[in-house]
Design an enzyme around this catalytic site. Structure first.
Site, PDB file in Angstrom:
ATOM      1  N   GLY A  60     -28.200  -0.206   4.407  1.00 51.29           N
ATOM      2  CA  GLY A  60     -27.586  -1.432   4.053  1.00 51.29           C
ATOM      3  C   GLY A  60     -28.567  -2.458   3.450  1.00 51.29           C
ATOM      4  O   GLY A  60     -28.523  -3.368   2.945  1.00 51.29           O
ATOM      5  N   SER A  81     -28.253   3.736   2.173  1.00 52.04           N
ATOM      6  CA  SER A  81     -28.063   3.251   0.776  1.00 52.04           C
ATOM      7  C   SER A  81     -27.770   4.661  -0.044  1.00 52.04           C
ATOM      8  O   SER A  81     -28.258   4.375  -1.262  1.00 52.04           O
ATOM      9  CB  SER A  81     -29.279   2.361   0.407  1.00 52.04           C
ATOM     10  OG  SER A  81     -29.450   1.379   1.237  1.00 52.04           O
ATOM     11  N   ASN A 141     -18.594   5.965   6.656  1.00 48.66           N
ATOM     12  CA  ASN A 141     -18.772   5.164   7.765  1.00 48.66           C
ATOM     13  C   ASN A 141     -18.524   3.613   7.438  1.00 48.66           C
ATOM     14  O   ASN A 141     -19.334   3.151   6.641  1.00 48.66           O
ATOM     15  CB  ASN A 141     -20.186   5.259   8.343  1.00 48.66           C
ATOM     16  CG  ASN A 141     -20.311   4.275   9.400  1.00 48.66           C
ATOM     17  OD1 ASN A 141     -19.474   3.811   9.909  1.00 48.66           O
ATOM     18  ND2 ASN A 141     -21.597   4.062  10.069  1.00 48.66           N
ATOM     19  N   TRP A 142     -17.328   3.378   7.778  1.00 45.93           N
ATOM     20  CA  TRP A 142     -16.779   2.050   7.289  1.00 45.93           C
ATOM     21  C   TRP A 142     -17.365   0.975   8.047  1.00 45.93           C
ATOM     22  O   TRP A 142     -17.177  -0.058   7.855  1.00 45.93           O
ATOM     23  CB  TRP A 142     -15.149   2.035   7.312  1.00 45.93           C
ATOM     24  CG  TRP A 142     -14.630   2.682   6.300  1.00 45.93           C
ATOM     25  CD1 TRP A 142     -15.105   3.229   5.171  1.00 45.93           C
ATOM     26  CD2 TRP A 142     -13.412   2.526   5.789  1.00 45.93           C
ATOM     27  NE1 TRP A 142     -14.211   3.611   4.301  1.00 45.93           N
ATOM     28  CE2 TRP A 142     -13.035   3.504   4.589  1.00 45.93           C
ATOM     29  CE3 TRP A 142     -12.133   2.125   6.624  1.00 45.93           C
ATOM     30  CZ2 TRP A 142     -11.750   3.403   4.289  1.00 45.93           C
ATOM     31  CZ3 TRP A 142     -10.983   2.279   6.024  1.00 45.93           C
ATOM     32  CH2 TRP A 142     -10.666   2.931   4.725  1.00 45.93           C
ATOM     33  N   LYS A 143     -18.069   1.241   9.271  1.00 46.59           N
ATOM     34  CA  LYS A 143     -18.467   0.418  10.371  1.00 46.59           C
ATOM     35  C   LYS A 143     -17.487  -0.654  10.507  1.00 46.59           C
ATOM     36  O   LYS A 143     -16.203  -0.080  10.913  1.00 46.59           O
ATOM     37  CB  LYS A 143     -19.670  -0.479   9.360  1.00 46.59           C
ATOM     38  CG  LYS A 143     -20.678   0.696   9.050  1.00 46.59           C
ATOM     39  CD  LYS A 143     -22.138   0.021   8.660  1.00 46.59           C
ATOM     40  CE  LYS A 143     -22.951   1.258   8.222  1.00 46.59           C
ATOM     41  NZ  LYS A 143     -24.355   0.851   7.707  1.00 46.59           N
ATOM     42  N   GLY A 174     -22.175   4.479   3.960  1.00 47.65           N
ATOM     43  CA  GLY A 174     -21.669   2.989   4.576  1.00 47.65           C
ATOM     44  C   GLY A 174     -21.018   2.109   3.331  1.00 47.65           C
ATOM     45  O   GLY A 174     -19.975   2.701   2.992  1.00 47.65           O
ATOM     46  N   GLY A 175     -21.780   1.335   2.647  1.00 47.88           N
ATOM     47  CA  GLY A 175     -21.124   0.434   1.806  1.00 47.88           C
ATOM     48  C   GLY A 175     -20.566   1.242   0.760  1.00 47.88           C
ATOM     49  O   GLY A 175     -19.260   0.554   0.408  1.00 47.88           O
ATOM     50  N   HIS A 217     -25.252   6.368  16.092  1.00 51.67           N
ATOM     51  CA  HIS A 217     -25.587   5.483  15.154  1.00 51.67           C
ATOM     52  C   HIS A 217     -26.725   4.328  15.256  1.00 51.67           C
ATOM     53  O   HIS A 217     -26.648   3.683  16.502  1.00 51.67           O
ATOM     54  CB  HIS A 217     -24.419   4.599  14.363  1.00 51.67           C
ATOM     55  CG  HIS A 217     -24.903   4.275  12.885  1.00 51.67           C
ATOM     56  ND1 HIS A 217     -25.378   3.072  12.696  1.00 51.67           N
ATOM     57  CD2 HIS A 217     -24.388   4.612  11.720  1.00 51.67           C
ATOM     58  CE1 HIS A 217     -25.693   2.753  11.260  1.00 51.67           C
ATOM     59  NE2 HIS A 217     -25.074   3.997  10.843  1.00 51.67           N
ATOM     60  N   GLU A 220     -30.766   9.016   9.255  1.00 51.38           N
ATOM     61  CA  GLU A 220     -30.497   7.687   8.609  1.00 51.38           C
ATOM     62  C   GLU A 220     -31.629   6.894   8.895  1.00 51.38           C
ATOM     63  O   GLU A 220     -31.785   6.211   9.952  1.00 51.38           O
ATOM     64  CB  GLU A 220     -29.385   7.043   8.979  1.00 51.38           C
ATOM     65  CG  GLU A 220     -27.951   7.904   9.121  1.00 51.38           C
ATOM     66  CD  GLU A 220     -26.777   6.920   8.804  1.00 51.38           C
ATOM     67  OE1 GLU A 220     -26.150   7.094   7.821  1.00 51.38           O
ATOM     68  OE2 GLU A 220     -26.735   6.098   9.699  1.00 51.38           O
ATOM     69  N   GLU A 248     -26.975   1.303  14.426  1.00 52.94           N
ATOM     70  CA  GLU A 248     -26.494  -0.040  15.038  1.00 52.94           C
ATOM     71  C   GLU A 248     -26.150  -0.052  16.338  1.00 52.94           C
ATOM     72  O   GLU A 248     -26.021  -0.950  16.822  1.00 52.94           O
ATOM     73  CB  GLU A 248     -25.329  -0.203  13.967  1.00 52.94           C
ATOM     74  CG  GLU A 248     -26.093  -0.622  12.436  1.00 52.94           C
ATOM     75  CD  GLU A 248     -24.799  -0.407  11.251  1.00 52.94           C
ATOM     76  OE1 GLU A 248     -23.764  -0.145  11.441  1.00 52.94           O
ATOM     77  OE2 GLU A 248     -25.657  -0.371  10.185  1.00 52.94           O
TER      78      GLU A 248
HETATM   79  P1  13P Z   1     -25.270   2.091   3.730  1.00 49.37           P
HETATM   80  O1  13P Z   1     -24.770   3.236   3.054  1.00 49.37           O
HETATM   81  O2  13P Z   1     -24.551   0.904   3.626  1.00 49.37           O
HETATM   82  O3  13P Z   1     -26.627   1.911   3.703  1.00 49.37           O
HETATM   83  O4  13P Z   1     -25.325   2.616   5.403  1.00 49.37           O
HETATM   84  C1  13P Z   1     -25.585   3.847   5.792  1.00 49.37           C
HETATM   85  C2  13P Z   1     -25.139   4.075   7.157  1.00 49.37           C
HETATM   86  O5  13P Z   1     -25.505   3.586   7.925  1.00 49.37           O
HETATM   87  C3  13P Z   1     -23.981   5.214   7.235  1.00 49.37           C
HETATM   88  O6  13P Z   1     -23.829   5.388   8.596  1.00 49.37           O
END
Ligand code: 13P
Length: 258
Positions: A176, A216, A13-15, A237-238, A99, A170, A101
């Site tokens: 994050g 994470s 997930n690149w956000k 994510g990251g 998500h 999640e 977010e």
């Molecule tokens: P991180 O891996 O950066 O913690 O993000 C997780 C996430 O929200 C994937 O959708």
């Protein structure tokens, strides 16, 4: 994971990261080091404007491209929004829905449900997210909160469509933050999600759906998390922004399973 009954899915997930040009660059690097084995499905969910570049770059590969959101309506006066059939036409296979977010921006369980139904209608694989806050975990209501999100999110999803749905657990406190749920904590919730699905659908279908962990997850902790029986992959994510790290997570999914 349990590859006998269900697919393992490693999804990025690149956000709101990377431009279309950077997408092209990433894909070139990723393709050069991508594992050849087929032990898991691979998805990359990218910003809407990066979808064409991602689809073009991955055309000859088995990597599925996905979106990070969708509008539940089929078409009409929704300025700035994107409908599910547009994503399909653009070459998407997946879409992340609900998500945390986006929920923080006001998306409700009813919205999530409508989006899941819209995705299924056009053949997109919804990656439906759920997760508790730290406060909820500390209050001991994680299981109840997650069960409610799952039940509301899946309303109206028929027995023959449920296998198409991927669920991502999640925990919000782990996103994050560098703070990962322990494999035991993550397994406990993923198992409870499968139990909820089993109450709503047949045992066979509950056994067949893929439940991912996200929060994470990285190249260092992926193996242990993925070794849990009810964790069928990751939503990353990251670490999905760096080709080498994403590849190492894919490699970590290559493990013996029961
Ligand atoms: P991180 O891996 O950066 O913690 O993000 C997780 C996430 O929200 C994937 O959708």
């Amino acid at each position: 994971m349990n590859r006998k009954y269900r697919k393992t899915v490693i999804a990025g997930n690149w956000k709101m990261n990377k431009t279309p040009s950077e997408t092209k660059e990433f894909m070139t690097q990723f393709k050069a080091i991508m594992p050849k084995g087929r032990w898991c499905d691979i998805a990359l969910c990218v910003p809407a404007v990066c979808i064409p570049a991602a689809v073009r770059a991955m055309r000859e590969t088995r990597v599925g491209i996905g979106a990070e959101n969708v509008n539940a309506n089929a078409s009409g006066a929704y300025t700035g929004e994107i409908a599910a059939n547009m994503l399909v036409d653009a070459g998407c296979k997946y879409v992340i829905i609900g998500h945390s977010e986006r929920r923080a921006m006001g998306e409700t369980d009813a919205d999530v449900n409508a989006k899941v139904l819209a995705a299924l209608e056009v053949g997109l694989v919804p990656i439906m997210c759920c997760g508790e806050t730290l406060e909820q975990r500390e209050a001991g209501i994680t299981a109840e909160h997650i069960a409610m999100q799952i039940k509301l999110g899946l309303q109206g999803v028929s027995e023959d469509k449920i296998r198409k749905v991927v669920i991502a657990y999640e925990p919000i406190w782990a996103i994050g933050t560098g703070k990962t749920a322990t494999p035991e904590q993550a397994e406990e919730v993923c198992e409870s999600i499968r139990t909820v699905v089993r109450k709503l659908y047949s045992s066979k279908n509950a056994r067949a759906i893929s439940i991912l962990y996200g929060g994470s997850m990285n190249e260092k902790n992926a193996y242990e998390l993925l070794a849990q029986p009810d964790i069928d992959g990751g939503l990353i994510g990251g670490a999905s922004l760096v080709p080498e790290k994403f590849v190492q997570i894919i490699e970590a999914a290559n493990q013996p399973t029961v």
